[in-house]
Write an enzyme that holds these catalytic residues in place. Structure first.
Site, PDB file in Angstrom:
ATOM      1  N   CYS A   2       0.784  -1.357   0.112  1.00  0.00           N
ATOM      2  CA  CYS A   2      -0.142  -0.125   0.176  1.00  0.00           C
ATOM      3  C   CYS A   2       0.982   1.334   0.192  1.00  0.00           C
ATOM      4  O   CYS A   2       1.710   1.436   0.692  1.00  0.00           O
ATOM      5  CB  CYS A   2      -0.963   0.101   0.927  1.00  0.00           C
ATOM      6  SG  CYS A   2      -2.001  -1.156   1.426  1.00  0.00           S
ATOM      7  N   ARG A  27       5.713  -0.434  -4.299  1.00  0.00           N
ATOM      8  CA  ARG A  27       5.492  -1.024  -3.030  1.00  0.00           C
ATOM      9  C   ARG A  27       4.420  -2.087  -3.269  1.00  0.00           C
ATOM     10  O   ARG A  27       4.577  -3.134  -2.382  1.00  0.00           O
ATOM     11  CB  ARG A  27       4.798  -0.103  -2.116  1.00  0.00           C
ATOM     12  CG  ARG A  27       5.781   1.252  -1.570  1.00  0.00           C
ATOM     13  CD  ARG A  27       5.053   2.226  -0.786  1.00  0.00           C
ATOM     14  NE  ARG A  27       4.836   1.497   0.566  1.00  0.00           N
ATOM     15  CZ  ARG A  27       5.560   1.671   1.737  1.00  0.00           C
ATOM     16  NH1 ARG A  27       6.494   2.000   1.359  1.00  0.00           N
ATOM     17  NH2 ARG A  27       5.007   1.137   2.817  1.00  0.00           N
ATOM     18  N   TRP A  75      -3.019  -2.699  -1.661  1.00  0.00           N
ATOM     19  CA  TRP A  75      -2.953  -4.083  -1.827  1.00  0.00           C
ATOM     20  C   TRP A  75      -3.701  -4.802  -0.888  1.00  0.00           C
ATOM     21  O   TRP A  75      -4.015  -4.722   0.108  1.00  0.00           O
ATOM     22  CB  TRP A  75      -1.355  -4.450  -1.335  1.00  0.00           C
ATOM     23  CG  TRP A  75      -0.782  -5.760  -1.783  1.00  0.00           C
ATOM     24  CD1 TRP A  75      -0.363  -6.199  -2.664  1.00  0.00           C
ATOM     25  CD2 TRP A  75      -1.010  -7.050  -0.824  1.00  0.00           C
ATOM     26  NE1 TRP A  75       0.008  -7.510  -2.706  1.00  0.00           N
ATOM     27  CE2 TRP A  75      -0.332  -7.967  -1.466  1.00  0.00           C
ATOM     28  CE3 TRP A  75      -1.358  -7.128   0.506  1.00  0.00           C
ATOM     29  CZ2 TRP A  75       0.042  -9.234  -0.790  1.00  0.00           C
ATOM     30  CZ3 TRP A  75      -1.227  -8.434   1.015  1.00  0.00           C
ATOM     31  CH2 TRP A  75      -0.793  -9.575   0.189  1.00  0.00           C
ATOM     32  N   ASN A 101      -3.247   2.213   5.494  1.00  0.00           N
ATOM     33  CA  ASN A 101      -2.276   0.959   5.189  1.00  0.00           C
ATOM     34  C   ASN A 101      -2.402   0.185   6.390  1.00  0.00           C
ATOM     35  O   ASN A 101      -1.987   0.608   7.738  1.00  0.00           O
ATOM     36  CB  ASN A 101      -0.862   1.581   4.722  1.00  0.00           C
ATOM     37  CG  ASN A 101       0.073   0.305   4.284  1.00  0.00           C
ATOM     38  OD1 ASN A 101      -0.408  -0.635   4.527  1.00  0.00           O
ATOM     39  ND2 ASN A 101       1.397   0.698   4.448  1.00  0.00           N
ATOM     40  N   GLY A 102      -2.578  -1.194   6.380  1.00  0.00           N
ATOM     41  CA  GLY A 102      -2.644  -1.966   7.580  1.00  0.00           C
ATOM     42  C   GLY A 102      -3.667  -2.742   7.652  1.00  0.00           C
ATOM     43  O   GLY A 102      -4.565  -2.984   6.829  1.00  0.00           O
ATOM     44  N   GLU A 489      18.206 -17.961  -3.788  1.00  0.00           N
ATOM     45  CA  GLU A 489      17.854 -16.428  -4.288  1.00  0.00           C
ATOM     46  C   GLU A 489      17.648 -16.406  -5.829  1.00  0.00           C
ATOM     47  O   GLU A 489      16.811 -15.851  -6.304  1.00  0.00           O
ATOM     48  CB  GLU A 489      19.083 -15.359  -3.951  1.00  0.00           C
ATOM     49  CG  GLU A 489      19.119 -14.096  -4.312  1.00  0.00           C
ATOM     50  CD  GLU A 489      17.841 -13.348  -4.032  1.00  0.00           C
ATOM     51  OE1 GLU A 489      17.702 -12.359  -4.523  1.00  0.00           O
ATOM     52  OE2 GLU A 489      17.159 -13.991  -3.030  1.00  0.00           O
ATOM     53  N   LYS A 493      14.265 -15.170  -7.514  1.00  0.00           N
ATOM     54  CA  LYS A 493      14.310 -14.278  -8.608  1.00  0.00           C
ATOM     55  C   LYS A 493      13.244 -14.416  -9.704  1.00  0.00           C
ATOM     56  O   LYS A 493      12.657 -13.771 -10.270  1.00  0.00           O
ATOM     57  CB  LYS A 493      15.646 -13.590  -9.014  1.00  0.00           C
ATOM     58  CG  LYS A 493      16.445 -12.895  -8.163  1.00  0.00           C
ATOM     59  CD  LYS A 493      16.046 -11.474  -7.896  1.00  0.00           C
ATOM     60  CE  LYS A 493      15.093 -11.117  -6.672  1.00  0.00           C
ATOM     61  NZ  LYS A 493      15.335 -11.516  -5.528  1.00  0.00           N
ATOM     62  N   GLU A 496       9.650 -14.879  -9.124  1.00  0.00           N
ATOM     63  CA  GLU A 496       9.016 -13.464  -8.634  1.00  0.00           C
ATOM     64  C   GLU A 496       8.744 -12.623  -9.742  1.00  0.00           C
ATOM     65  O   GLU A 496       7.655 -12.052  -9.965  1.00  0.00           O
ATOM     66  CB  GLU A 496      10.082 -12.574  -7.748  1.00  0.00           C
ATOM     67  CG  GLU A 496       9.989 -12.973  -6.249  1.00  0.00           C
ATOM     68  CD  GLU A 496      11.260 -11.864  -5.659  1.00  0.00           C
ATOM     69  OE1 GLU A 496      11.034 -11.422  -4.536  1.00  0.00           O
ATOM     70  OE2 GLU A 496      12.412 -11.652  -6.133  1.00  0.00           O
ATOM     71  N   HIS A 512      18.369 -36.784  -3.185  1.00  0.00           N
ATOM     72  CA  HIS A 512      17.305 -37.148  -2.185  1.00  0.00           C
ATOM     73  C   HIS A 512      15.817 -36.621  -2.597  1.00  0.00           C
ATOM     74  O   HIS A 512      15.151 -36.236  -1.682  1.00  0.00           O
ATOM     75  CB  HIS A 512      17.677 -36.630  -0.831  1.00  0.00           C
ATOM     76  CG  HIS A 512      18.987 -37.175  -0.250  1.00  0.00           C
ATOM     77  ND1 HIS A 512      19.191 -38.263   0.407  1.00  0.00           N
ATOM     78  CD2 HIS A 512      20.127 -36.649  -0.471  1.00  0.00           C
ATOM     79  CE1 HIS A 512      20.238 -38.834   0.797  1.00  0.00           C
ATOM     80  NE2 HIS A 512      20.844 -37.586   0.368  1.00  0.00           N
ATOM     81  N   LYS A 611       6.919  -4.417  -2.376  1.00  0.00           N
ATOM     82  CA  LYS A 611       8.251  -4.226  -2.161  1.00  0.00           C
ATOM     83  C   LYS A 611       8.450  -4.244  -0.728  1.00  0.00           C
ATOM     84  O   LYS A 611       9.381  -4.794   0.102  1.00  0.00           O
ATOM     85  CB  LYS A 611       8.727  -2.823  -2.473  1.00  0.00           C
ATOM     86  CG  LYS A 611      10.180  -2.472  -2.420  1.00  0.00           C
ATOM     87  CD  LYS A 611      11.173  -3.388  -3.169  1.00  0.00           C
ATOM     88  CE  LYS A 611      12.472  -3.285  -2.856  1.00  0.00           C
ATOM     89  NZ  LYS A 611      13.297  -4.199  -3.470  1.00  0.00           N
TER      90      LYS A 611
END
Length: 616
Positions: A2, A27, A75, A101-102, A489, A493, A496, A512, A611
């Site tokens: 948000c 964000r 969001w 926001n929240g 990582e 990426k 995402e 395994h 973000k």
């Protein structure tokens, strides 16, 4: 998550708010809205979709004149993403307008009570409940807006950053925060409100960051008044800081995407991270946050690292580095799990909280829990003045500069750089590293920016490989030792920004389970640098090749063994094993970037992601 923007002053509010919303798009959000008071009525527009969609809708339908305005990128939490659930929200009278926001956790109980008193609700949001609670308090208790906000917030449970105004009193905006960031920009006869400083940096460099549990009344004819939400106590001298951010840092600078710009900023970002801290010729590392508490670090029996996402991967690299250098146990915890169990914190433990934004809700809550149990908390953040940096006992900034792309790149490498400096400094203080080895590490670290620049020359090769494998349904990433976290990582990426399923694994664990997935359709990215467990990783590559897997090798410059086995290789310069993640991550960033671009994905704002994750 948000974005909040507000303006009150002598300018037209609408262009300031809209530009601010565009600056906050990084964000993460799924809808947007704006409200402007034109002196007679509130002009409010909102829509599902992007800020550009909102802009088109507003400018074809709305009078945008007015010197007071608020805007929001949402969001979704309570209620699906749609026009009705988008912010801002009116109160029942139409006099109050709010952005938030929240999450208000007890909104349902409040909503039921307000419904009994005759309030009605159009949306499914907790935010509409909050604005009507404020109105209910204001009417029934005969309070001014600021006091009504304070009373109402004391009846709520949850997290928030809010901005609310009353059209009957258009010379003020009331703001408050608990668990979500909020900044107030202070100009000449004007004020700006935002989730961070980027929306108002071109207008003023003076900012006041509200602390958790604080609210402020922003009035044109008076100075800002800051109060405690809990007890209404006046904060007599709120700290107004001068921002170091500049406009150029938050623009693309000729790059197609912020992510690509930030990938290429890594050599300078790493230099900025160790500049002033690492004196190679003198053999000194200066870190005030460590120097001031050196006894705690020397006597620590254990380090616990708390982080989420990419920062968690940086923490895993730090675990390998610090255990090797300092010879004390290091545990790396997902902050989101740590906070909801009963963790064992011993006297003498040091907790390191890592967060690019310094606002990650889970990391913030986890570090507070550790702090309450007696741990010494050291924060590693990028954003100056962020919540985690203020809550920690001490810490270090990465100095990476603004990272706008949702998929972190330079945050990862600069976090590793800071944590490497930390490990080296503690090892030297404890006598765990010889003077010659310490100097060797400093000299090698000093060469990293130059070697990252060399690694960036793999861009065209990464682009070529992306063209071949962009339509793959799955990827497997393998690494060993220091480069196992880099495999994680790299997979993150790709997931995402391209939405391709990918897994990162320790190479030895392939036998395994994941080996069952390997066939001629499976691209396998193997980090196979010459230092470390090279012979072992070559054996793993041969196992993949025998099952017809497609091998993409990340190798040390001049390697011939893996080149003969792999379908494609990308070279990076040679470097000591512990610092290799700073180089091997570069081609993985480029590979994921080019695949996403070729698939026409929104690289900087991938779906469903934010973000700064400021809600649970």
């Amino acid at each position: 998550m948000c974005g909040i923007v507000g303006y009150i002053g002598h300018r037209q509010a609408y262009p300031v708010v809209m530009k601010g919303l565009q600056r906050l798009e990084y964000r993460g959000y799924d809808s947007a809205g704006v409200a402007v008071y034109d002196g007679e009525s509130i002009q409010l527009f909102k829509t599902k979709g992007k800020v550009e969609d909102l802009k088109n809708k507003v400018e074809s339908s709305m009078n945008t004149a007015g010197n007071l305005g608020i805007g929001h990128t949402r969001w979704a939490t309570h209620g699906v993403p749609n026009d009705v659930n988008s912010h801002p929200h009116y109160s029942n009278s139409g006099d109050l307008v709010i952005i938030h926001n929240g999450i208000i956790e007890n909104y349902d109980a409040i909503k039921k009570e307000l419904t009994k008193r005759g309030f009605t609700f159009e949306s499914d949001t907790d935010t509409e409940v909050l604005v009507n609670l404020i109105e209910d308090v204001q009417i029934n208790q005969g309070l001014k807006l600021g006091k009504a906000v304070q009373v109402a917030l004391n009846q709520t449970v949850g997290a928030y950053a809010i901005a609310v105004f009353d059209k009957k009193k258009p010379n003020e905006i009331v703001v408050a925060r608990l668990g979500s960031p909020l900044a107030i920009g202070i100009g000449e006869g004007e004020f700006f409100i935002a989730s961070d400083a980027s929306p108002f940096i071109e207008y003023t460099t003076n900012a006041l960051y509200l602390e958790d549990g604080e609210m402020a009344i922003v009035r044109l004819d008076k100075k800002i008044k800051v109060f405690s939400i809990k007890d209404d106590a006046l904060i007599t001298a709120p700290y107004i800081q001068e921002l170091k951010l500049n406009l150029e840092q938050i623009e693309k600078g000729g790059y197609e995407h912020f992510m690509l710009k930030e990938i290429y900023e890594q050599p300078q970002a790493i230099r900025d991270t160790f500049r002033g801290r690492m004196r190679v010729k003198e053999g000194i590392i200066k870190m005030a946050g460590v120097d001031d508490h050196i006894d705690k670090f020397i006597n620590a029996k254990r380090l616990v690292i708390l982080a989420c996402g990419t920062s968690w991967h940086a923490g895993l690299v730090a675990e390998y580095i610090i255990e090797e250098l300092v010879r004390i146990p290091v545990e790396v915890e997902y902050a989101s799990e740590f906070r909801y169990r009963n963790p064992v914190i011993e006297k003498g433990d040091i907790v390191i909280a890592i967060s690019q934004s310094g606002e990650t809700a889970d990391t913030m809550a986890a570090m507070k829990l550790a702090k309450e149990q007696g741990a010494f908390v050291f924060g590693v953040c990028n954003v100056v003045g962020s919540s985690i940096s203020r809550e920690a006992h001490a810490g270090a900034y990465t100095h990476a500069g603004p990272e706008i792309g949702v998929a972190s790149t330079k945050a990862f490498t600069t976090q590793i750089t800071v944590l490497t400096l930390l490990g080296l400094k503690i090892a030297k203080a404890k006598g765990k590293i010889s003077t010659s080895d310490f100097h060797m590490h400093l000299e090698e670290l000093n060469l990293v920016p130059q070697k990252v620049e060399e690694a960036l020359q793999s861009n065209e090769q990464a682009k070529k490989i992306a063209e071949v494998y962009k339509d793959a349904a799955n990827f497997l990433y393998l690494g060993r030792g220091f480069n196992f976290p880099v495999a994680l990582e790299g997979a993150l990426k790709l997931k995402e920004i391209s939405y391709i399923h990918a897994e990162g694994y320790p190479a030895a664990e392939m036998k395994h389970g994941p080996i069952a997935l390997i066939d001629e359709q499976m691209p396998v990215v193997v980090i196979a640098t010459r230092r470390g467990h090279y012979d072992k990783i070559v054996s793993n590559i041969q196992e993949i090749k025998s099952r017809k897997g497609k091998i993409i090798g990340i190798v040390t410059k001049g390697d011939v063994t893996v080149r003969d086995l792999a379908d494609y290789v990308i070279e990076v310069p040679e470097i000591m094993d512990s610092m290799s993640p700073l180089l091997t991550t570069i081609p993985l960033q480029l590979l994921s970037y080019h695949i996403a671009v070729m698939l026409n994905k929104n690289v900087d704002q991938p779906r469903n992601l934010a973000k700064s994750v400021t809600v649970e």
